[in-house]
Design a protein around this motif. Structure first.
Motif: not given
Length: 396
Positions: A262-291
């Protein structure tokens, strides 16, 4: 077949009780310092007889580089590696001529090839993984030198004993903050402090008790190995059929005794809705995008996004056990098999460097493919590309 990879190709050879095992590594870049000392530490972590929790077969697994280097420098030509089998006991396998071992490969190999190795598991033995670990050590060194990639695996469960905060959670977070913190900081040195290769001391003690109990009962038990890859370059992995997760699953499920991935959240990730599972983007200290979170496990659309890559691999109980088992012989007669030989009561602790090695092979091969794409694109004459193709807002 016996080859893994496209541009960085590892071909393994040898059976469990032949004169030796090894690998041919093709595609290693020229000009990298490489000696046996770069490979041996990983083979030593994998070798049998390293603790009371593993098989007592006493193999030093000393590697010799046969080709592909000169004066300790890679030539870019195939690297040949060999490890001798020294502590062989083929006489331990006499009953295997009568009974196919339950859940082992004796029967299926016989059906496929019309014959099988008369002792041990042949190519289905964990001895085959020596070549993988050797090739993975070369890949790990290159990735560390060029991208500071760090790959660390650890035992996260044995039987019903599991590290807290790693597996099933009660709340709506598929991955806990404590788990993220561990993935950011765990090291191979910390993992190797305990013979279980579990970095959580309280859990490690319970794992030891479980494994020793199964060993005393002449039985075996399964477990899981969790792996994290840090500082992986962005953009690795191919769309559709060769997505990074798909190739990683191929690599992990090719390891002997694996039964789940299983990869990432795997089977555990199937138990929650999308708005909780989605990885929102943020700007990192070096100016690049991250999650902000990393339920994706560092991969989106099959392509690495720069976050930690993490996954979990399930290993079944070792098939060969000394406990009496009622089963049919090759001619169909009902009888009792009490296998001899020396075998791991739990394969998970020794599987840790194998998982790391296969992860390194996947990242190495994907990195070389991406470098080839970049190099070929750089040869083209420059053209003006519409801003929407570059994912940047139009100039005002």
């Amino acid at each position: 077949m016996s080859t893994f990879g496209k541009l960085f190709r590892v071909t393994t050879f040898g059976e469990s009780h032949c004169k030796g095992v090894g690998a041919i590594i093709d595609g290693a870049p020229p000009g990298m310092e490489l000696t046996e000392n770069d490979i041996q530490p990983q083979l030593t972590r994998r070798r049998p007889g390293q603790s009371k929790l593993t098989t007592p077969r006493d193999e030093k697994d000393k590697v010799t580089i046969l080709s592909g280097t000169e004066y300790g420098i890679t030539l870019g030509t195939p690297i040949g590696l060999q490890v001798p089998n020294l502590d062989q006991r083929p006489h331990d396998y006499g009953e295997m001529d009568i009974y196919p071992r339950p859940s082992h490969a004796d029967w299926t190999y016989l059906q496929k090839y019309g014959l099988k190795a008369s002792s041990g598991g042949g190519r289905a033995s964990a001895r085959e993984t020596i070549g993988r670990v050797a090739g993975g050590a070369i890949a790990q060194k290159y990735l560390k030198l060029t991208n500071n990639v760090e790959i660390v695996a650890f035992v996260s469960s044995v039987g019903k004993v599991a590290m807290p905060f790693v597996h099933e959670l009660e709340d709506e977070e598929p991955v806990s903050a404590e788990f993220y913190d561990m993935l950011n900081n765990i090291s191979q040195e910390e993992v190797d402090k305990d013979i279980t290769r579990c970095p959580h001391p309280e859990t490690a003690e319970k794992m030891k008790e479980t494994i020793m109990q199964k060993s005393a009962e002449k039985d075996s038990i399964g477990g899981t190995v969790t792996c994290v890859i840090r500082n992986c370059p962005v953009g690795l992995g191919e769309p559709c059929f060769d997505k990074l997760e798909a190739v990683m699953a191929h690599a992990m499920l090719s390891i002997p005794a694996t039964k789940g991935f299983e990869f990432g959240s795997g089977f555990q990730g199937t138990k929650i809705p999308g708005h909780l599972h989605n990885d929102a983007f943020v700007r990192k200290e070096d100016g690049t995008l991250g999650t902000k979170t990393n339920n994706s496990g560092g991969v989106q659309g099959g392509i690495t996004n720069g976050e930690n890559i993490y996954f979990r691999v399930a290993f079944k109980p070792a098939a060969t056990i000394s406990k009496d088992q009622e089963t049919a012989s090759y001619d169909g007669a009902w009888g009792t098999l009490a296998a001899k030989g020396r075998h791991d009561p739990c394969v998970a602790p020794r599987a840790v460097p194998i998982v790391e090695a296969m992860a390194a092979l996947v990242i190495m091969d994907s990195f070389l493919q991406q470098q080839a794409r970049k190099a070929s694109a750089a040869l083209l004459p420059s053209v003006e590309i519409h801003h929407s193709l570059l994912g940047v807002p139009p100039k005002k």
